[in-house]
Scaffold this active site. Structure first.
Site, PDB file in Angstrom:
ATOM      1  N   CYS A  72     -66.244 -34.511 -30.239  1.00 57.37           N
ATOM      2  CA  CYS A  72     -66.414 -33.692 -30.139  1.00 57.37           C
ATOM      3  C   CYS A  72     -68.051 -32.846 -29.810  1.00 57.37           C
ATOM      4  CB  CYS A  72     -66.050 -33.056 -31.276  1.00 57.37           C
ATOM      5  SG  CYS A  72     -64.203 -32.720 -31.218  1.00 57.37           S
ATOM      6  N   HIS A 127     -69.895 -27.667 -31.754  1.00 60.60           N
ATOM      7  CA  HIS A 127     -69.497 -28.019 -32.929  1.00 60.60           C
ATOM      8  C   HIS A 127     -69.860 -27.386 -34.210  1.00 60.60           C
ATOM      9  CE1 HIS A 127     -67.028 -31.211 -34.590  1.00 60.60           C
ATOM     10  NE2 HIS A 127     -67.590 -31.170 -35.547  1.00 60.60           N
TER      11      HIS A 127
END
Length: 570
Positions: A72, A127
């Site tokens: 991510c 993120h």
């Protein structure tokens, strides 16, 4: 009359040159988390995704889009800066903030903000944590503080009711939403907040860039229980290749540690590193993943329906994609953390009003909500399908161009510290002319870090200082080719002559990437080719190395095939 004709001709010429200003298009940028292209619009026969399919019917559908890393934090930073992970120096989710340690790079939303857009973030776009400065890069990228749903606080808590009647922190977590803390779920809150912001933008004169990040189908599969009923367990099947391939290098294997940490998986007492998971539980994981996709589809449908209701469907670009894919048992792997297609390939849909679809008739909606429970068999034909291989670093220049902004220029070289440039390609041309072929020159590059040559507990997410091997991978229409090379984190140095392992898959014969040909008889050209490159001076960038290897391989195969079947000359 002649004067008016001259004025008209000049005006049209200026329009063609892009000099005459026009109303700016808004942008809604929708990002799912860990979503592979298991969707109806990508020819998946099982998954029910009517709202995303409806969007696809009015969009360019990029059939071969790839992330630059299947994790991510690195992927999202790469997408939003249009720089590869080697440039951002971000390989994990907890290393550092790229603006401080790599370069003060302009992001996609920041670029729109600098051109007068109101930029807003809902849910998971950057993120969270140190990799986005604990602020989702606010105020650089966003006009207002990013929104995070309060119910996400309970995502890793014991809220999943088990068969014993107790609450657990499980992988499989179908819930009664009314019984959840706060009586809701994160993606439901995300949708409500995004719709609220659309309503507010009705009163604004500035264009907007609204980024909406849904948390699913990322684990845990904490979703409304009714979506699981869409996928009866007796209809689930295993993948065609559920076993670890015999020729897979041990460094390439992802031992899915994050899956093993969940209480219901721990109870299975699965051997490390290869397992396997029992067949029954594999089927349940697939069932819950697909259910999570349908849950996200419902949220997307509600958001796009609101776009219609607030009058924005005809002047708003809509982008739908994911940060990377997710393995569902293929190659004996689960989750992401690899260079295989199942982990790096993503859905990518781009709707441009008036370009990818015609305007709707008076009173007709562009995106009416489709209830998957009432209309499970809704069928939509995809719009323009783009078969060329593209990358997520291409999004920044492409969306900018489509919105009427000047696309960032190419970075002078990979790793450049120029604040505003792109390491991707402007793919806007695919919206103006249909593709008649897939070019061999179109390639996507991905990478994957490992702490050792054999699977370790931290093989899926090694901290930067623990990385000892880097997998550099290239994907084109005919090949998936990966080199695993030595890496020195203290110097940030990948030694391309220190090859630990390699993978080569010929996709015409092996689309699932199960038969590794690297080093086998007839393909030694690759294992000997680094010596040729090391003799030409400074070691080139890894993307150039892999591109050159593919060129040599292609030439070698053509010569071999010609010698076996010499052409007749007339």
């Amino acid at each position: 009359m002649m004067m008016l004709s001259c004025v008209f001709v000049i005006y049209m010429g200026l329009c063609l040159l892009g000099v005459v200003a026009r109303d700016k298009l808004n942008v809604i940028y929708i990002m799912a988390d860990d979503m592979r292209p298991s969707l109806g619009c990508y020819s998946d026969p099982l998954v029910k995704s009517p709202n995303i399919d409806q969007l696809a019917s009015k969009s360019n559908v990029f059939f071969n889009a790839y992330a630059q890393q299947a994790l991510c934090g690195p992927s999202r930073t790469s997408i939003l800066t249009s720089r590869r992970p080697d440039t951002t120096k971000l390989f994990d989710n907890s290393n550092f903030y790229w603006r401080v340690h790599s370069g003060n790079y302009t992001t996609l939303p920041q670029y729109f903000k600098s051109h007068g857009y109101t930029t807003m973030s809902v849910g998971k776009i950057f993120h969270p944590g140190i990799v986005s400065n604990h602020s989702d890069d606010y105020p650089y990228s966003w006009s207002v503080p990013p929104y995070h749903p309060p119910s996400f606080h309970y995502e890793r808590r014991k809220v999943c009711k088990g068969r014993d009647g107790k609450l657990h922190e499980n992988l499989l977590c179908a819930v009664n939403v009314t019984e959840m803390p706060l009586g809701t779920l994160p993606d439901i809150e995300n949708t409500e907040e995004a719709i609220r912001l659309l309503k507010l933008m009705n009163k604004s004169e500035s264009p907007f860039f609204l980024a909406v990040g849904f948390y699913k189908p990322h684990i845990p599969f904490r979703i409304p229980q009714e979506f699981v009923k869409l996928y009866p367990l007796d209809k689930m099947t295993l993948p065609a290749d559920p076993d670890v391939p015999k020729g897979l290098p041990s460094v390439a294997y992802n031992p899915w540690t994050d899956i093993r940490e969940r209480e219901d998986v721990k109870a299975l007492n699965i051997s490390f590193p290869y397992g396997p998971i029992s067949k029954d539980f594999q089927l349940q994981i697939r069932q819950y993943y697909f259910s999570s996709v349908s849950y996200v589809d419902a949220q997307v449908g509600k958001l796009l329906n609101a776009l219609d209701e607030h009058g924005f469907a005809e002047n708003t670009i809509v982008v739908f994609t994911s940060d990377h894919g997710w393995s569902l048992g293929e190659h004996g792997e689960w989750a992401k953390y690899s260079t295989f297609d199942v982990a790096t390939r993503v859905p990518l849909l781009v709707y441009v009003p008036g370009l990818t679809s015609v305007s709707q008739g008076w009173g007709e909606k562009t995106f009416p909500y489709v209830d998957v429970f009432q209309e499970p068999d809704s069928q939509f034909i995809s719009g323009q399908v783009v078969k060329s291989v593209v990358e997520l670093v291409d999004l920044f220049p492409t969306i900018s161009h489509l919105a009427g902004l000047r696309a960032p220029h190419q970075c002078p070289q990979p790793g450049s510290h120029v604040n505003l440039c792109t390491e991707g390609e402007n793919r806007a041309y695919t919206f103006y002319r249909p593709e008649t072929y897939v070019s061999e020159e179109e390639m996507a590059f991905s990478q994957c870090p490992r702490p050792a040559d054999t699977p370790q507990l931290n093989s899926d997410q090694p901290h930067f200082k623990e990385v000892r091997v880097l997998g550099y991978s290239i994907r084109c229409s005919q090949y998936r080719y990966t080199l695993w090379v030595g890496f020195q984190p203290d110097r940030f140095y990948a030694n391309l002559s220190d090859v630990h392992a390699g993978e080569l898959y010929l996709l015409d014969d092996d689309p699932d990437q199960d038969h590794n040909l690297y080093g086998l008889k007839g393909y030694e050209v690759l294992s000997h080719s680094l010596g040729k490159l090391s003799g030409i001076g400074a070691m080139p960038q890894w993307t150039d190395v892999l591109r050159q290897h593919i060129t040599w391989l292609h030439q070698y195969r053509l010569q071999r095939d010609t010698s076996r079947n010499p052409a007749q000359t007339f």
